[in-house]
Enzyme design. Structure first.
Site, mmCIF file in Angstrom:
data_model
loop_
_atom_site.group_PDB
_atom_site.id
_atom_site.type_symbol
_atom_site.label_atom_id
_atom_site.label_comp_id
_atom_site.label_asym_id
_atom_site.label_seq_id
_atom_site.Cartn_x
_atom_site.Cartn_y
_atom_site.Cartn_z
ATOM 1 N N ASP A 135 0.821 -1.231 0.000
ATOM 2 C CA ASP A 135 0.000 0.000 0.000
ATOM 3 C C ASP A 135 0.849 1.274 0.000
ATOM 4 O OD1 ASP A 135 -2.084 -1.693 0.130
ATOM 5 O OD2 ASP A 135 -2.622 -1.299 2.212
ATOM 6 N N ARG A 303 -0.177 -9.146 -4.069
ATOM 7 C CA ARG A 303 0.805 -9.356 -3.005
ATOM 8 C C ARG A 303 1.680 -10.584 -3.260
ATOM 9 N NH1 ARG A 303 -2.583 -8.394 2.242
ATOM 10 N NH2 ARG A 303 -2.033 -10.540 2.674
HETATM 11 O O1 F6P Z 1 -1.094 -5.415 2.888
HETATM 12 C C1 F6P Z 1 -2.051 -4.379 2.954
HETATM 13 C C2 F6P Z 1 -3.292 -4.851 2.328
HETATM 14 O O2 F6P Z 1 -2.858 -5.322 1.105
HETATM 15 C C3 F6P Z 1 -4.460 -3.901 2.124
HETATM 16 O O3 F6P Z 1 -4.443 -3.117 0.992
HETATM 17 C C4 F6P Z 1 -5.632 -4.837 2.122
HETATM 18 O O4 F6P Z 1 -6.797 -4.181 2.505
HETATM 19 C C5 F6P Z 1 -5.224 -5.843 3.133
HETATM 20 O O5 F6P Z 1 -3.834 -5.929 3.069
HETATM 21 C C6 F6P Z 1 -5.825 -7.225 2.939
HETATM 22 O O6 F6P Z 1 -5.329 -8.034 3.943
HETATM 23 P P1 F6P Z 1 -5.691 -9.553 4.241
HETATM 24 O O7 F6P Z 1 -4.637 -10.357 3.571
HETATM 25 O O8 F6P Z 1 -5.614 -9.685 5.718
HETATM 26 O O9 F6P Z 1 -7.029 -9.806 3.656
#
Ligand code: F6P
Length: 378
Positions: A135, A303
């Site tokens: 982010d 990610r």
């Molecule tokens: O790493 C930050 C983030 O990517 C945010 O943009 C997103 O809302 C969140 O993580 C999602 O996280 P999780 O993997 O816990 O669903």
């Protein structure tokens, strides 16, 4: 001189975590003669004393690997789910730290992790942190590692969506991560040539978005790409959320339990109804433009996988700077990226802040100058 250090990764994972672990570890062992152990799954592993010894062998071959070899979790030291209870496990973590005779603990994470790490620093641990998140919203650093990789993935996705949107004369609403800050949607939106970019920092008016799409139609472009941050809201939703948040703040200040409960329920209800806001936006745009619209949610794809060269370089630079600071006995800081260099920033200056996209940021001007609609009226 510090001899023994621990390291953990916390919060959502992000490309570059392993490059950072490797950077810290190789420099700590090779340049400063330290020993290093990793705690598994973030602060939970510190509580449960689940460790892995990190030697040259464990640190080898991980530079290009996505995720984190240590595992991660979103657990907080002072609010740890244990069985069916939530407990403050700070002291248990302090015991683990002492049991291993650690001279320092390195915490890799985003805004939440900085806060949790600062909490542990105040309990007496020698803490040093690195800023990671796709982010890019950690305060005090130019940039976080993970962002560049996600930017590349999101840009490629927008590139690919262009051809199908074009062939079908459709609107494609593509949702990108970024619950507080719109760096990813803005950066990938510009790089991928999105026609509309919607950010959490700029509440949007759906009529204005629809008008921008209709204008494109009049000019002969029968398709449009709308890049929207997951945290972007319409003006009405943003106002409703601001009101509910203000009510909660007021109830907390008055220490009125009943009011606090009601405000929390109202906020939870609002958040619930806003869950499908990207789909609502898409439907509304269909209604207002007469074009077909489809939604693509990029989600965790952003990610995953191999970190970009820029993220590997950044994570390695921050990691080695971190080992040097430990060697010098500098603690209670986050190792920030500052231009080509790095800089230790006191944790109290980092925590509780979110680095949002400023309204006068050059990327905002760039987007406007090339005719991108940001959903607001100028
Ligand atoms: O790493 C930050 C983030 O990517 C945010 O943009 C997103 O809302 C969140 O993580 C999602 O996280 P999780 O993997 O816990 O669903």
């Amino acid at each position: 001189m510090p001899k023994s250090i621990g390291i953990l990764t916390a919060g959502g994972d992000s490309p570059g975590l392993n490059a950072a672990i490797r950077g810290v570890g190789k420099a700590a062992i090779g340049a400063y003669g330290m020993q290093i152990i990793g705690f598994r799954d973030g602060f939970r592993g510190l509580m449960q004393d689940r460790t892995v010894r990190l030697t040259g062998a464990e640190l080898s071959g991980i530079l290009t690997v996505g995720g984190t070899i240590l595992g991660t979790s979103r657990d907080k030291p002072h609010k740890m789910p244990v069985g069916d209870q939530t407990m403050d496990m700070t002291n248990v973590m302090l015991e683990t730290y002492r049991r291993h005779h650690l001279d320092a603990l390195v915490c890799l994470g985003g805004g939440g992790t900085q806060k949790n790490a600062y909490h542990l620093a105040k309990q007496g641990m020698n803490i040093i942190t690195l800023p990671k998140t796709i982010d890019n919203d950690v305060s005090g650093t130019d940039v976080t590692f993970g962002f560049d990789t996600a930017l590349g993935i999101a840009t490629e996705a927008i590139d690919r969506l262009h051809s199908t949107a074009h062939s079908h004369h459709r609107i494609i609403v593509v949702e990108l991560m970024g619950h507080n800050a719109g760096w990813l949607a803005l950066g990938a939106g510009i790089a991928g040539g999105a026609d509309v970019i919607l950010l959490p920092e700029i509440p949007y008016d759906v009529e204005i978005v629809a008008e921008a799409i209709r204008q494109r139609q009049r000019r002969g472009s029968g398709f449009s790409i709308v890049a929207v941050s997951e945290g972007a809201h319409s003006r009405q939703d943003a106002d409703a959320l601001a009101k509910a948040n203000a009510e909660l703040v007021e109830a907390k200040a008055e220490n009125d339990k009943k009011k606090k409960k009601q405000a929390k329920e109202r906020l939870a209800q609002l958040t619930q109804t806003m869950q499908d806001k990207t789909f609502r936006l898409s439907r509304k745009l269909e209604e207002l433009t007469g074009l077909e619209s489809r939604v693509t949610i990029l989600g965790h794809l952003q990610r995953g996988g191999t970190p970009s060269a820029a993220d590997r370089l950044l994570a390695t630079r921050l990691g080695t700077a971190c080992a040097e600071l430990i060697h010098k006995g500098v603690f209670g800081v986050m190792v920030a990226a500052r231009g080509e260099c790095t800089e230790p920033v006191p944790l109290e200056e980092v925590v509780g802040k979110v680095k949002l996209v400023p309204p006068d940021h050059p990327w905002i001007k760039t987007a406007r100058d090339i005719g991108v609609c940001l959903g607001d009226r100028l």
